[in-house]
Design a protein around this motif. Structure first.
Motif, PDB file in Angstrom:
ATOM      1  N   PRO A  23       0.823  -1.210   0.000  1.00  0.00           N
ATOM      2  CA  PRO A  23       0.000   0.000   0.000  1.00  0.00           C
ATOM      3  C   PRO A  23       0.860   1.264   0.000  1.00  0.00           C
ATOM      4  N   VAL A  24       0.441   2.257  -0.785  1.00  0.00           N
ATOM      5  CA  VAL A  24       1.151   3.536  -0.841  1.00  0.00           C
ATOM      6  C   VAL A  24       0.161   4.681  -0.726  1.00  0.00           C
ATOM      7  N   ALA A  25       0.697   5.835  -0.371  1.00  0.00           N
ATOM      8  CA  ALA A  25      -0.035   7.088  -0.484  1.00  0.00           C
ATOM      9  C   ALA A  25       0.381   7.665  -1.833  1.00  0.00           C
ATOM     10  N   LEU A  26      -0.575   7.889  -2.718  1.00  0.00           N
ATOM     11  CA  LEU A  26      -0.279   8.391  -4.061  1.00  0.00           C
ATOM     12  C   LEU A  26      -0.698   9.845  -4.154  1.00  0.00           C
ATOM     13  N   VAL A  27       0.270  10.710  -4.511  1.00  0.00           N
ATOM     14  CA  VAL A  27       0.024  12.139  -4.665  1.00  0.00           C
ATOM     15  C   VAL A  27       0.341  12.509  -6.105  1.00  0.00           C
ATOM     16  N   VAL A  28      -0.652  13.031  -6.821  1.00  0.00           N
ATOM     17  CA  VAL A  28      -0.488  13.408  -8.221  1.00  0.00           C
ATOM     18  C   VAL A  28      -0.711  14.912  -8.320  1.00  0.00           C
ATOM     19  N   ARG A  29       0.241  15.615  -8.934  1.00  0.00           N
ATOM     20  CA  ARG A  29       0.147  17.070  -9.071  1.00  0.00           C
ATOM     21  C   ARG A  29       0.448  17.450 -10.518  1.00  0.00           C
ATOM     22  N   ASP A  30      -0.568  18.016 -11.189  1.00  0.00           N
ATOM     23  CA  ASP A  30      -0.426  18.477 -12.573  1.00  0.00           C
ATOM     24  C   ASP A  30       0.106  17.388 -13.489  1.00  0.00           C
ATOM     25  N   ALA A  31      -0.412  16.182 -13.340  1.00  0.00           N
ATOM     26  CA  ALA A  31       0.032  15.062 -14.161  1.00  0.00           C
ATOM     27  C   ALA A  31      -1.165  14.222 -14.573  1.00  0.00           C
TER      28      ALA A  31
END
Length: 125
Positions: free
Chosen positions: A31-39
């Protein structure tokens, strides 16, 4: 918890538009924390089933996108201890079918969109 970032905000700022090529991601082995910014992120699996501790789609410029147009559903399975899902700042989740399982919160704010023919949200106690 491992946090995985996909951040194209600097490149988008230089280009002044969303980048034409998405970032392919495969399911993680843990499990991961996924952070997407301007993608724009696309799962490589035909039937993606991701286990997450959190998902954040944010933007400094023009919005982030999680896109799956394969035949199977996009399954976002959250661990028991999770921060949920946050879609903000003109970001979108696009899928034919989206299944969100066990997220403690689901927040859409500031022009966020879930574009799917079928959306199923399951709470788990």
């Amino acid at each position: 918890v491992t946090t995985f970032y996909v951040d194209n905000s600097h490149a988008v700022n230089l280009a002044r538009e969303k980048l034409p090529h998405p970032t392919p991601l495969r399911a993680f082995d843990y499990p991961v924390a996924l952070v997407v910014r301007d993608a724009v992120v696309v799962p490589v699996e035909e039937k993606p089933d991701w286990t997450l501790t959190s998902l954040m789609l944010h933007s400094d410029q023009i919005g982030s996108t999680l896109r799956h147009h394969g035949v199977g559903p996009l399954v976002l399975r959250f661990t028991q201890k999770n921060s949920g899902m946050e879609i903000a700042f003109s970001s979108t989740v696009e899928a034919r079918e989206l299944r969100v399982m066990g997220a403690k919160r689901l927040m859409l704010q500031q022009n966020a969109v879930i574009g799917a023919e079928v959306v199923a949200v399951f709470a788990i106690e």
